[in-house]
Enzyme design. Structure first.
Site, PDB file in Angstrom:
ATOM      1  N   GLY A   1       0.563  -1.138   0.039  1.00  0.00           N
ATOM      2  CA  GLY A   1       0.132   0.383  -0.534  1.00  0.00           C
ATOM      3  C   GLY A   1       0.822   1.486   0.144  1.00  0.00           C
ATOM      4  N   CYS A   2       2.101   1.335  -0.743  1.00  0.00           N
ATOM      5  CA  CYS A   2       2.296   2.135   0.111  1.00  0.00           C
ATOM      6  C   CYS A   2       2.823   3.147  -1.338  1.00  0.00           C
ATOM      7  CB  CYS A   2       4.681   1.966  -0.368  1.00  0.00           C
ATOM      8  SG  CYS A   2       5.227   3.502  -0.856  1.00  0.00           S
ATOM      9  N   GLY A   3       1.607   4.584  -1.633  1.00  0.00           N
ATOM     10  CA  GLY A   3       1.176   5.153  -3.156  1.00  0.00           C
ATOM     11  C   GLY A   3       2.081   6.098  -3.501  1.00  0.00           C
TER      12      GLY A   3
END
Length: 276
Positions: free
Chosen positions: A119-121
Site C-alpha cells: 500500500g505504498c502509494g
C-alpha cells in the site's frame, strides 16, 4: 466501459498455514493452523505502458485499477476507461487498463515506478509537486447527524469478513446519509482498500453525495487526497490523522474525522457538515 474481463475468484484472499502458538507464555502443541491474508504483486498497465507495481490482496482488482486511475488523475472519469483485463503470470497479476488516448499525457505526467511496500502509494514519486498535486475541492453538502457517522463506522466493522478471518486487512466503506454502509472493500493496504472502494463506486455509478467514506485505519495525507479526488465530502477514520492530512482536508473542503469509535469522534476540518 466496453470491456471488463476479470477472474479474481481464481486467486484466494487468504490461506491456512501451520503454526505453533504461545499461550500464557507456554508453547502449545504443534499441528495447529491459522488463516493468513494473501498479498500478491499486481502490475498496472495503461495502454500497454507499465505504470506501477503494488502488493495487493487479490480481490476486486478491477475496482482497484479503476480507483487508482481515478485518484491518481490518470483518467477524469469512467468515460475515459475503455476496458480492463486481468492476466495471471507466474510471478503475479497484470491488470491491463485501456484508456482514452487523450489521457496519455496525464499518464506520462503521473507515471511512477512503484514497488515493494504494501500500500505504498507514494513510492517512486520523484518530486514534491508530484506528491502535493492540485485537487479540486469537494462540493458543499448538507450536514449529517453525528450519530449517522458513528453508525457508519460500526456498520463497517460488520463488513470486515477477511479481517475477521486473518486480522491482517484494512477496510474502506461507503455509507449513505443514514449511516448504512452499502459498499465495502478490504485489502492488506489501506490505500488499496480505498482505491478499490472508489473504483467500485465509479463502476456502479454511485454518486459521492450525499454520504461518507469510512476507513478502519489512520487518515494519512494520501487517504485525504484520494477522498478529495473522488469528490467525497466526508472521511471518517477509526484512528488518527496526520498534520499534513488535516491541512489538505481543510484546503480541499473535506470534513475529516478521526478516532471514530463507539460514541466518540474528533472533527479536524469543516465541522459544518456534522450536525448534533
Amino acid at each position: 466501459m466496453d470491456r471488463l474481463h476479470t477472474s479474481s475468484a481464481d486467486w484466494p484472499d487468504h490461506l491456512a498455514t501451520q503454526v505453533v502458538r504461545v499461550r500464557g507464555g507456554v508453547l502449545q502443541a504443534a499441528g495447529q493452523s491459522d488463516h493468513v491474508a494473501e498479498e500478491t504483486p499486481v502490475a498496472l498497465e495503461f495502454n500497454g505502458i507499465s505504470h506501477a507495481t503494488m502488493l495487493v490482496t487479490p480481490t476486486h482488482l478491477d475496482d482497484f485499477a479503476l480507483g487508482f486511475a481515478l485518484t491518481e488523475g490518470i483518467v477524469g472519469g469512467m468515460a475515459d476507461v475503455r476496458g480492463v483485463e486481468l492476466e495471471t503470470r507466474c510471478d503475479g497479476i497484470v491488470v491491463q487498463v485501456e484508456i482514452a488516448t487523450s489521457c496519455e499525457v496525464r499518464l506520462k505526467e503521473r507515471r511512477r515506478a512503484m514497488a515493494g511496500r504494501t500500500g505504498c502509494g507514494l513510492c517512486g514519486v520523484e518530486t514534491l509537486p508530484e506528491v502535493v498535486r492540485d485537487v479540486a475541492p469537494a462540493a458543499d453538502s448538507d450536514a449529517l447527524p453525528v450519530h449517522n457517522v458513528l453508525r457508519a463506522m460500526q456498520s463497517l466493522r460488520s463488513r470486515q469478513t477477511l479481517h475477521d478471518a486473518t486480522g491482517a486487512t484494512h477496510a474502506a466503506g461507503w455509507a449513505d446519509a443514514s449511516g448504512e454502509v452499502v459498499l465495502a472493500r478490504e485489502d492488506v493496504g489501506r490505500h488499496n482498500a480505498l482505491d478499490k472502494l472508489i473504483g467500485a463506486l465509479a463502476r456502479q455509478g454511485i454518486a459521492p453525495l450525499p454520504g461518507m467514506a469510512v476507513v478502519s485505519s489512520r487518515a494519512s495525507f494520501e487517504m485525504v487526497q484520494k477522498t478529495a479526488s473522488a469528490g467525497i465530502p466526508i472521511l471518517a477514520a477509526v484512528s488518527a490523522p496526520t498534520a499534513l492530512a488535516i491541512r489538505l482536508a481543510r484546503q480541499t473542503n473535506v470534513t475529516l474525522l478521526g478516532f471514530v469509535r463507539n460514541t466518540d469522534a474528533t472533527i479536524y476540518s469543516h465541522p459544518q457538515r456534522i450536525a448534533a
